[in-house]
Design an enzyme around this catalytic site. Structure first.
Site, short mmCIF file in Angstrom:
data_model
loop_
_atom_site.label_atom_id
_atom_site.label_comp_id
_atom_site.label_asym_id
_atom_site.label_seq_id
_atom_site.Cartn_x
_atom_site.Cartn_y
_atom_site.Cartn_z
N GLY A 46 0.83 -1.20 0.00
CA GLY A 46 0.00 0.00 0.00
C GLY A 46 0.86 1.24 0.00
O GLY A 46 2.03 1.21 0.39
N GLN A 51 2.98 10.01 1.30
CA GLN A 51 4.28 9.35 1.07
C GLN A 51 4.93 9.78 -0.24
O GLN A 51 6.10 9.50 -0.46
CB GLN A 51 4.11 7.82 1.09
CG GLN A 51 3.73 7.27 2.46
CD GLN A 51 3.60 5.78 2.44
OE1 GLN A 51 2.56 5.24 2.09
NE2 GLN A 51 4.67 5.07 2.77
N CYS A 88 6.75 -0.47 6.01
CA CYS A 88 6.27 0.74 5.35
C CYS A 88 7.30 1.19 4.33
O CYS A 88 8.50 1.17 4.61
CB CYS A 88 6.06 1.83 6.40
SG CYS A 88 5.50 3.38 5.71
N LEU A 89 6.85 1.59 3.14
CA LEU A 89 7.78 2.02 2.09
C LEU A 89 8.54 3.29 2.49
O LEU A 89 9.58 3.58 1.91
CB LEU A 89 7.03 2.24 0.78
CG LEU A 89 6.47 0.96 0.13
CD1 LEU A 89 5.57 1.31 -1.05
CD2 LEU A 89 7.60 0.04 -0.31
N HIS A 130 -3.30 0.92 8.27
CA HIS A 130 -1.97 1.52 8.05
C HIS A 130 -2.08 2.73 7.11
O HIS A 130 -1.54 3.80 7.40
CB HIS A 130 -1.03 0.45 7.49
CG HIS A 130 0.37 0.90 7.25
ND1 HIS A 130 1.45 0.37 7.92
CD2 HIS A 130 0.89 1.83 6.39
CE1 HIS A 130 2.56 0.98 7.49
NE2 HIS A 130 2.24 1.85 6.55
N GLU A 131 -2.78 2.54 5.98
CA GLU A 131 -2.86 3.62 4.98
C GLU A 131 -3.75 4.77 5.46
O GLU A 131 -3.42 5.94 5.23
CB GLU A 131 -3.37 3.08 3.64
CG GLU A 131 -2.49 2.00 3.00
CD GLU A 131 -1.01 2.35 2.96
OE1 GLU A 131 -0.64 3.53 2.82
OE2 GLU A 131 -0.19 1.41 3.09
N HIS A 134 -1.84 6.99 7.74
CA HIS A 134 -0.92 7.90 7.04
C HIS A 134 -1.61 9.24 6.73
O HIS A 134 -0.98 10.29 6.75
CB HIS A 134 -0.47 7.30 5.70
CG HIS A 134 0.80 6.50 5.78
ND1 HIS A 134 1.99 7.02 6.24
CD2 HIS A 134 1.08 5.22 5.42
CE1 HIS A 134 2.93 6.09 6.17
NE2 HIS A 134 2.40 4.99 5.68
#
Ligand code: ZN
Length: 152
Positions: A46, A51, A88-89, A130-131, A134
């Site tokens: 995701g 981000q 996480c990216l 998670h998303e 963000h």
């Protein structure tokens, strides 16, 4: 379409609350396309707009080749509990054990403004939370019980 640069931990943009999307226009379409392309190029599950430096309530998820675009997502209901590794990216190469709800019901618009309701379990439930976090400037590290090595 373009692959955008992913912002890393420490950048202020990741701590900001994102604004709702009000215009479902070509610019939003491009953002959603770019988020998917950037996600696929980096091999994550995701990716949220902050981000890539865009403070709008937009995120994309793809687990098991099931692409989902989330515009203005809202968590409706959570239940159960799961504990597992999460990454996480924006925090590349690091995984931590996080306990989250097992099931998440969420509603979100798509790039055209249509509302959809989703029921996610396991990894998808984890990704929904998670998303969405963000978009409120929160990151998963605050929930990590223990950092672990994960085979890629
Ligand atoms: Zn993340």
């Amino acid at each position: 379409m373009a692959i955008r640069n992913i912002v890393k931990v420490g950048d202020d943009v990741l701590t900001k609350k994102c604004r709702p999307v009000e215009k479902f226009d070509e610019r939003l379409n491009e953002l959603v396309e770019d988020l998917f392309e950037t996600l696929y190029a980096s091999g994550g599950a995701g990716l949220a707009a902050p981000q890539v430096g865009v403070l709008r309530r937009v995120a994309v998820i793809d687990i098991d080749e099931n692409p989902i675009e989330l515009v203005n997502p809202e968590i409706i209901e959570v239940s159960g509990e799961q504990t597992g590794a999460e990454g996480c990216l924006s925090n590349p190469g690091k995984y931590g054990i996080v306990t989250r709800p097992q099931c998440v019901k969420l509603k979100a618009q798509d790039r055209h403004g249509e509302w959809h309701e989703y029921l996610g379990t396991d990894l998808l439930a984890r990704a929904f939370l998670h998303e969405t976090e963000h978009l409120d400037g929160m990151m998963f590290m605050r929930l990590v019980e223990e950092w672990v090595e994960v085979e890629q």
